[in-house]
Every structure is written in C-alpha cells, then in structure tokens.
Design a protein around this motif. Structure first.
Motif, PDB file in Angstrom:
ATOM      1  N   HIS A   1       1.042   4.946   1.542  1.00 17.54           N
ATOM      2  CA  HIS A   1       0.459   5.718   2.652  1.00 17.54           C
ATOM      3  C   HIS A   1       0.916   7.166   2.558  1.00 17.54           C
ATOM      4  CE1 HIS A   1      -0.328   1.906   4.729  1.00 17.54           C
ATOM      5  NE2 HIS A   1       0.890   1.563   4.370  1.00 17.54           N
TER       6      HIS A   1
ATOM      7  N   LYS B   1       0.827  -1.206   0.000  1.00 12.48           N
ATOM      8  CA  LYS B   1       0.000   0.000   0.000  1.00 12.48           C
ATOM      9  C   LYS B   1       0.864   1.261   0.000  1.00 12.48           C
ATOM     10  CE  LYS B   1      -4.083  -1.794   2.210  1.00 12.48           C
ATOM     11  NZ  LYS B   1      -5.060  -1.651   3.281  1.00 12.48           N
TER      12      LYS B   1
ATOM     13  N   THR C   1      -4.788  10.516   7.507  1.00 12.88           N
ATOM     14  CA  THR C   1      -3.987   9.407   6.982  1.00 12.88           C
ATOM     15  C   THR C   1      -4.723   8.720   5.829  1.00 12.88           C
ATOM     16  OG1 THR C   1      -3.146   9.107   9.179  1.00 12.88           O
ATOM     17  CG2 THR C   1      -2.796   7.286   7.659  1.00 12.88           C
TER      18      THR C   1
ATOM     19  N   SER D   1      -4.400   5.672   2.723  1.00 16.05           N
ATOM     20  CA  SER D   1      -3.648   4.493   2.329  1.00 16.05           C
ATOM     21  C   SER D   1      -4.371   3.874   1.130  1.00 16.05           C
ATOM     22  CB  SER D   1      -3.588   3.605   3.564  1.00 16.05           C
ATOM     23  OG  SER D   1      -3.711   2.302   3.257  1.00 16.05           O
TER      24      SER D   1
END
Ligand code: GLU
Length: 311
Positions: A159, A157, A167, A169
């Motif tokens: 991020h 992933k 945040t 992702s």
C-alpha cells in the motif's frame, strides 16, 4: 522518519531537505511527455525550496544513445530548467547495483531463473506488465550467474498513498509475480536501478507520470528489502494525443519544439492545471513565477489527459 510516515504524508515535512529529480531515459530526443515530467518535478522541488537533480537513465544500454542524452541536457537548459549538482548517469552506477544485488542475495530475496520468455509467456496469466511469473524456478536453487535474477515476493498487498492519485494497493504476486532485477545478459532492471539511485541521491520526492504508478509497489518492495526509506510520490496524468494514446517515443511523439519556448511552457502549465502566469520575459522568469504559484492539488487526479498545447 518511519517508512509509513514517508509514504503517507501528503505535504513535504519542514524538517527534511526536499530532494527531487528528473530521470529521463535517453532513448530519443526530449518529447512533450518528458518535458511535463521535467517541469512538474522542477516546480515541486523549487516550491519546496529543494534540490532538483538530473539523472540520465541509460541502464538499458541497448536502447539508449549518447546523442539523445546530449539533446535532453541541452533542451532542458534552453527551457531554463537548471538542475543542482552533477548529472548522474546510470551506466556509471553499476557497482552500486552490484552491491545492492549482493545485499538482497545475502538476505535470501533472490534466485536464479532459467525460464525463457516463451516459457514465462506460456505459463503465466497476464498481469499489469505482461505475463505474471508463476515462480517456476523459485525452489530450484540455481546460481545467479548466467541466469536472470528474480526478486522473491512476500505475501500480501503493498500500500502507499500517492500525493495526487490517492491510496494505492497492489498485490504484486498476482499483478507481476517475482520480477527480474538483473537480466540474463547482465543488464540491471529499471526497478532496481531507480531504487538504488534515488536512495544514493537522498531523493525524498518523486514526481513523474502516472504510467509509472504501477511500478511503484515494486520499487517500494525493493526499498523495504534493502532497508531504504520510501520517498513520497506524486504521479501526474501522462500526456495523451486526441486518440487517447500516450505521447511517448513509441508513439513517435515529436521532439519538443524549441522555437516558442514560452508558449510550450505555458502549454505544460495549462496541462498541469496551474494558475496562468502573465507577463514573463523568459523561461526562467516564467518558471520562477510558476514555482511561486505551484498548486500540486490542482493537477487532475487521472492517469492520462489530452495535451492540447495551450489554454
Ligand atoms: N526513466 C524513466 C522514463 O524516462 C522515468 C523513471 C522515473 O521517473 O522513475 O520514463
């Protein structure tokens, strides 16, 4: 500064000169959604004593028109949104995109793809941006010339932390698949052009609408493959009409009215939930006061918001 520090820092560091930008695509006259992007990126730059650059994103020459570029430039001027330095125009940047493509190719990140749109649509699952490319041509060793050129994704992933949306992702392989960076007709993709241009202009901070939040992981993947630093990102909610549709050229949002410019700017500040600015004789003074009181943390943490015009 390391890539991680750049992507996770919330406030611009004091050691680095802030460089922001506004990057409209001249596919129509400036509409309110674009004006919000201009104002938000301008205020964030001015509040950080940074540069604010203007880039005309006409990389998709089939959709852009010089008359619209003209309109955008003069409308920004009428609203007192004055940029620093020369305007960058993507259609004049092609040699830079070519060399980025060569760098990516040398490092083994690219492959040619002969799939038609129909084949991709038939074989791919639907992702965030249409069908997910299933990698059909990955191992065919096709030449890049005369083919669409795809960027080969790694596993895992991506991020990042957005200054407003928090945040994020994204598993790019599942969400989009290996994506096109140069189309078969030789047009470079927005994703590659934006990454190269932001790098060449030393952009440290990108402030733009949340409709581009989903493009950010692709841009970070390209930055990493090219060895570029990752800027900080702030995505504000896109302006929607009362039916919840994004106000864009596609939904035929009207060009920004240049009559009551102070009123329009106050509406934009209200949309961004900024403190009210009392008594400003002209747009420039209003913007200066808004920059002095800029509170990015007041911008709603949502992806879209109805634009109601005023307070
Ligand atoms: N050219 C894009 C647009 O007008 C914005 C690109 C960006 O800010 O990264 O929607």
């Amino acid at each position: 500064m390391s890539t991680t520090a750049r992507t996770t820092a919330n406030a611009p560091p004091s050691t680095e000169r802030y460089v922001g930008r506004f990057a409209p695509s001249p596919t129509g006259p400036l509409h309110i959604g674009s004006l919000i992007a201009a104002v938000a990126s301008y205020l964030d730059a001015r509040a950080n004593k940074g540069h604010w650059l203007l880039r005309l994103e006409d990389v998709d020459e089939t959709r852009c028109q010089p008359a619209f570029a003209h309109d955008i430039v003069s409308t920004l001027g009428a609203f007192g949104l004055h940029w620093d330095g020369d305007i960058v125009t993507q259609s004049r940047q092609k040699s830079h995109y070519e060399s980025a493509l060569a760098t990516l190719n040398e490092a083994g990140h690219l492959y040619g793809c002969e799939c038609s749109r129909r084949e991709v649509a038939d074989s791919g699952q639907i992702g965030i941006d249409g069908p997910v490319y299933p990698g059909t041509c990955r191992r065919k060793r096709l030449p890049l010339d005369g083919m669409a050129v795809r960027f080969k994704l790694g596993d895992g992933k991506t991020h990042f932390t957005d200054r407003r949306q928090g945040t994020q992702s994204q598993d790019l392989s599942r969400a989009v698949g290996d994506f096109v960076i140069r189309r078969r007709d030789q047009l470079f993709s927005y994703q590659l052009a934006v990454v190269v241009d932001d790098y060449l202009s030393n952009v440290t901070d990108i402030v733009r609408g949340a409709d581009l939040l989903d493009s950010t992981a692709r841009q970070i993947a390209l930055q990493r493959a090219l060895g570029y630093p990752t800027p900080r990102y702030l995505h504000f909610p896109v302006a929607a009409n009362s039916d919840g549709d994004k106000l864009s050229k596609q939904t035929l949002a009207a060009p920004v009215a240049t009559g009551d410019r102070l009123g329009v700017l106050r509406g934009v500040l209200h949309f961004l939930r900024q403190p009210e600015v009392h008594r400003a004789a002209d747009c420039q003074r209003l913007l200066a006061a808004a920059a002095a009181n800029w509170r990015p943390e007041a911008i709603p943490q949502i992806r879209s918001l109805v634009f109601s015009g005023g307070a």
